[in-house]
Design a protein around this motif. Structure first.
Motif, PDB file in Angstrom:
ATOM      1  N   GLY A 125       0.799  -1.210   0.000  1.00 32.60           N
ATOM      2  CA  GLY A 125       0.000   0.000   0.000  1.00 32.60           C
ATOM      3  C   GLY A 125       0.836   1.266   0.000  1.00 32.60           C
ATOM      4  N   TYR A 126       0.162   2.361  -0.263  1.00 30.50           N
ATOM      5  CA  TYR A 126       0.753   3.701  -0.310  1.00 30.50           C
ATOM      6  C   TYR A 126       0.123   4.548   0.793  1.00 30.50           C
ATOM      7  N   THR A 127       0.952   5.345   1.469  1.00 30.23           N
ATOM      8  CA  THR A 127       0.469   6.183   2.568  1.00 30.23           C
ATOM      9  C   THR A 127       0.350   7.636   2.134  1.00 30.23           C
ATOM     10  N   MET A 128      -0.866   8.187   2.274  1.00 29.88           N
ATOM     11  CA  MET A 128      -1.062   9.628   2.167  1.00 29.88           C
ATOM     12  C   MET A 128      -0.777  10.217   3.544  1.00 29.88           C
ATOM     13  N   LEU A 129       0.400  10.812   3.704  1.00 37.71           N
ATOM     14  CA  LEU A 129       0.805  11.318   5.005  1.00 37.71           C
ATOM     15  C   LEU A 129       0.450  12.798   5.108  1.00 37.71           C
ATOM     16  N   THR A 130      -0.566  13.095   5.906  1.00 40.34           N
ATOM     17  CA  THR A 130      -1.058  14.474   5.988  1.00 40.34           C
ATOM     18  C   THR A 130      -0.040  15.419   6.604  1.00 40.34           C
ATOM     19  N   VAL A 136      -2.360  10.099  -4.417  1.00 42.62           N
ATOM     20  CA  VAL A 136      -3.049   8.810  -4.378  1.00 42.62           C
ATOM     21  C   VAL A 136      -3.579   8.431  -5.757  1.00 42.62           C
ATOM     22  N   VAL A 137      -3.915   9.413  -6.572  1.00 38.84           N
ATOM     23  CA  VAL A 137      -4.291   9.114  -7.957  1.00 38.84           C
ATOM     24  C   VAL A 137      -3.117   8.447  -8.679  1.00 38.84           C
ATOM     25  N   ARG A 138      -1.929   9.010  -8.482  1.00 43.70           N
ATOM     26  CA  ARG A 138      -0.732   8.435  -9.115  1.00 43.70           C
ATOM     27  C   ARG A 138      -0.414   7.068  -8.512  1.00 43.70           C
ATOM     28  N   ALA A 139      -0.625   6.895  -7.225  1.00 41.79           N
ATOM     29  CA  ALA A 139      -0.385   5.596  -6.596  1.00 41.79           C
ATOM     30  C   ALA A 139      -1.299   4.523  -7.185  1.00 41.79           C
ATOM     31  N   GLU A 147       9.296  20.712  10.735  1.00 42.36           N
ATOM     32  CA  GLU A 147       9.859  20.564   9.395  1.00 42.36           C
ATOM     33  C   GLU A 147       8.892  19.878   8.432  1.00 42.36           C
ATOM     34  N   GLN A 148       7.979  19.096   8.943  1.00 35.72           N
ATOM     35  CA  GLN A 148       7.016  18.424   8.057  1.00 35.72           C
ATOM     36  C   GLN A 148       6.012  19.417   7.484  1.00 35.72           C
ATOM     37  N   GLY A 149       5.497  20.305   8.318  1.00 37.86           N
ATOM     38  CA  GLY A 149       4.834  21.502   7.833  1.00 37.86           C
ATOM     39  C   GLY A 149       3.392  21.428   7.385  1.00 37.86           C
ATOM     40  N   HIS A 150       2.687  20.327   7.605  1.00 36.68           N
ATOM     41  CA  HIS A 150       1.301  20.220   7.117  1.00 36.68           C
ATOM     42  C   HIS A 150       0.439  19.459   8.117  1.00 36.68           C
ATOM     43  N   ALA A 151      -0.865  19.645   8.013  1.00 37.82           N
ATOM     44  CA  ALA A 151      -1.846  18.841   8.753  1.00 37.82           C
ATOM     45  C   ALA A 151      -3.247  19.204   8.275  1.00 37.82           C
ATOM     46  N   PRO A 152      -3.594  18.946   7.001  1.00 31.10           N
ATOM     47  CA  PRO A 152      -4.958  19.213   6.542  1.00 31.10           C
ATOM     48  C   PRO A 152      -5.955  18.227   7.146  1.00 31.10           C
ATOM     49  N   TYR A 153      -7.231  18.550   7.014  1.00 30.86           N
ATOM     50  CA  TYR A 153      -8.297  17.712   7.572  1.00 30.86           C
ATOM     51  C   TYR A 153      -8.462  16.452   6.718  1.00 30.86           C
ATOM     52  N   ALA A 154      -8.153  15.309   7.308  1.00 30.44           N
ATOM     53  CA  ALA A 154      -8.072  14.067   6.556  1.00 30.44           C
ATOM     54  C   ALA A 154      -9.379  13.702   5.867  1.00 30.44           C
ATOM     55  N   TRP A 155     -10.512  13.944   6.529  1.00 33.34           N
ATOM     56  CA  TRP A 155     -11.779  13.455   5.980  1.00 33.34           C
ATOM     57  C   TRP A 155     -12.203  14.214   4.728  1.00 33.34           C
ATOM     58  N   SER A 156     -11.869  15.490   4.645  1.00 35.44           N
ATOM     59  CA  SER A 156     -12.138  16.224   3.408  1.00 35.44           C
ATOM     60  C   SER A 156     -11.278  15.677   2.277  1.00 35.44           C
ATOM     61  N   VAL A 157     -10.010  15.405   2.583  1.00 30.26           N
ATOM     62  CA  VAL A 157      -9.105  14.870   1.570  1.00 30.26           C
ATOM     63  C   VAL A 157      -9.574  13.485   1.117  1.00 30.26           C
ATOM     64  N   LEU A 158     -10.027  12.665   2.053  1.00 28.17           N
ATOM     65  CA  LEU A 158     -10.505  11.327   1.688  1.00 28.17           C
ATOM     66  C   LEU A 158     -11.733  11.398   0.783  1.00 28.17           C
ATOM     67  N   GLY A 159     -12.631  12.345   1.052  1.00 23.95           N
ATOM     68  CA  GLY A 159     -13.783  12.499   0.176  1.00 23.95           C
ATOM     69  C   GLY A 159     -13.366  12.861  -1.233  1.00 23.95           C
ATOM     70  N   ALA A 160     -12.391  13.777  -1.343  1.00 23.78           N
ATOM     71  CA  ALA A 160     -11.887  14.142  -2.671  1.00 23.78           C
ATOM     72  C   ALA A 160     -11.184  12.967  -3.331  1.00 23.78           C
ATOM     73  N   ALA A 161     -10.409  12.204  -2.551  1.00 23.12           N
ATOM     74  CA  ALA A 161      -9.704  11.047  -3.092  1.00 23.12           C
ATOM     75  C   ALA A 161     -10.676   9.983  -3.585  1.00 23.12           C
ATOM     76  N   ALA A 162     -11.788   9.812  -2.877  1.00 25.07           N
ATOM     77  CA  ALA A 162     -12.791   8.825  -3.297  1.00 25.07           C
ATOM     78  C   ALA A 162     -13.358   9.161  -4.673  1.00 25.07           C
ATOM     79  N   GLN A 163     -13.483  10.458  -4.955  1.00 28.57           N
ATOM     80  CA  GLN A 163     -14.025  10.877  -6.251  1.00 28.57           C
ATOM     81  C   GLN A 163     -12.966  10.878  -7.340  1.00 28.57           C
ATOM     82  N   ALA A 164     -11.710  11.067  -6.962  1.00 31.87           N
ATOM     83  CA  ALA A 164     -10.632  11.180  -7.950  1.00 31.87           C
ATOM     84  C   ALA A 164     -10.062   9.824  -8.353  1.00 31.87           C
ATOM     85  N   THR A 165     -10.349   8.774  -7.581  1.00 30.86           N
ATOM     86  CA  THR A 165      -9.839   7.437  -7.874  1.00 30.86           C
ATOM     87  C   THR A 165     -11.006   6.504  -8.188  1.00 30.86           C
TER      88      THR A 165
END
Length: 321
Positions: A5-10, A22-25, A45-63
């Motif tokens: 598997g591939y990890t989308m690390l927020t 994740v589309v590319r994965a 240094e990692q610098g991010h923390a978006p809301y995972a559930w919004s991203v997952l909804g978009a990923a569900a539609q994009a894949t």
């Protein structure tokens, strides 16, 4: 056969980039994907923390093919379990049945933001068990009323339910969490290649159920650059769950990991572009009995190069395991 598997690390990429990754994965041939659900990164240094559930909804539609999974959501403090059930049911519908709900007892790093304090580990396990029972009850349909030791649910009902509820995974790192996972979960989640964890899971009802592992890797054609990046962004990784779950913020993680040297990280995380080194790092998970292994490529701006290399070189090598 082991699935990879591939990890989308927020913690290391923004929301649009995570969806693109994740589309590319999916195109590269990964068997599944997982996604962290945090309010904070571990290090500045990692610098991010978006809301995972919004991203997952978009990923569900994009894949279209690749399964999605939280790795993991804490359903006890930042989120009430009734809300987690609603989110998971909705995502299962959006993804046409490709979603799995990974749950865990949480980290102080993320849960402190709601101002409720940080319970002891035994209380966190009690809360998690109660939360899973509420989520499963809501997945069954109808109205749910509960007055438990930690949560109240009053006339809650999910109005949009999938035909098949999302399978529930529970993260385990010790005896008590393995007992919870074996008794309450459809699959085990763990980050250490410890066959003892899997044995404890089996003893409590987990025999025959999937078990999903995860490990960080750092691909780069310049191995020295890979080691520097892994040290910069993942030096916190070796602290272990008992330490990492208690630290309250990025400053604490930075202080706790200050003694960690680049060579220490390089011994724990495969770095560079030698596929044999990556296969050697994955092998203990396969030998321990993990049925699925998710890779975390360190560095948000290196995902495209990693996914190209994974498609052509790494995944074919891993499938020889």
């Amino acid at each position: 056969m082991t699935r990879f598997g591939y990890t989308m690390l927020t913690e290391q990429a923004g929301p649009k980039d995570l969806v693109a990754h994740v589309v590319r994965a999916e195109e590269a041939g990964f068997d599944f994907s997982v996604m962290s659900d945090h309010y904070f990164p571990w290090l500045d240094e990692q610098g991010h923390a978006p809301y995972a559930w919004s991203v997952l909804g978009a990923a569900a539609q994009a894949t279209t093919r690749i399964p999605l999974m939280t790795y993991v959501t804490c359903p006890t403090m930042r989120y009430h379990p009734a809300v987690v059930a609603q989110k998971a049911a909705t995502l299962q519908l959006l993804s046409d049945g490709r979603f799995r709900l990974g749950l865990g007892s949480g980290e102080n790093l993320n849960e402190h933001v709601v101002g409720g304090g940080w319970p002891s580990v035994d209380v966190r396990h009690e809360m998690l068990a109660e939360a899973v029972e509420i989520i499963r009850a809501l997945f069954e349909g109808g109205y749910v009323n509960r007055r438990g030791g930690h949560f109240g649910v009053e006339s809650a009902k999910l109005w949009d339910l999938p035909d098949r509820p999302p399978p529930i995974g529970i993260a385990a790192s010790g005896a008590r969490s393995c007992e919870l996972a074996g008794r309450l979960a459809d699959l085990l989640i763990a980050t250490d290649p410890d066959a003892g964890l899997l044995g404890a899971f089996d003893e409590h009802g987990g025999a025959g159920k999937p078990r999903v592992g995860q490990l960080p890797v750092c691909y780069d054609t310049d191995r020295d650059a890979a080691v520097r990046r892994a040290h910069e962004q993942f030096r916190w990784f070796g602290g272990g769950w008992k330490v990492n779950s208690e630290l309250p913020g990025t400053a604490a993680f930075a202080a706790a990991s200050a003694p960690v040297r680049p060579e220490d990280v390089a011994r724990a995380i495969p770095c560079g572009d030698d596929p044999d080194a990556f296969v050697a790092a994955v092998r203990p998970y396969a030998e321990a009995g993990f049925t699925e292994i998710a890779l975390v490529q360190v560095g948000g701006d290196t995902q495209a190069a990693f996914l190209d290399w994974a498609e052509k070189t790494l995944l074919p090598a891993l499938r020889e395991l």
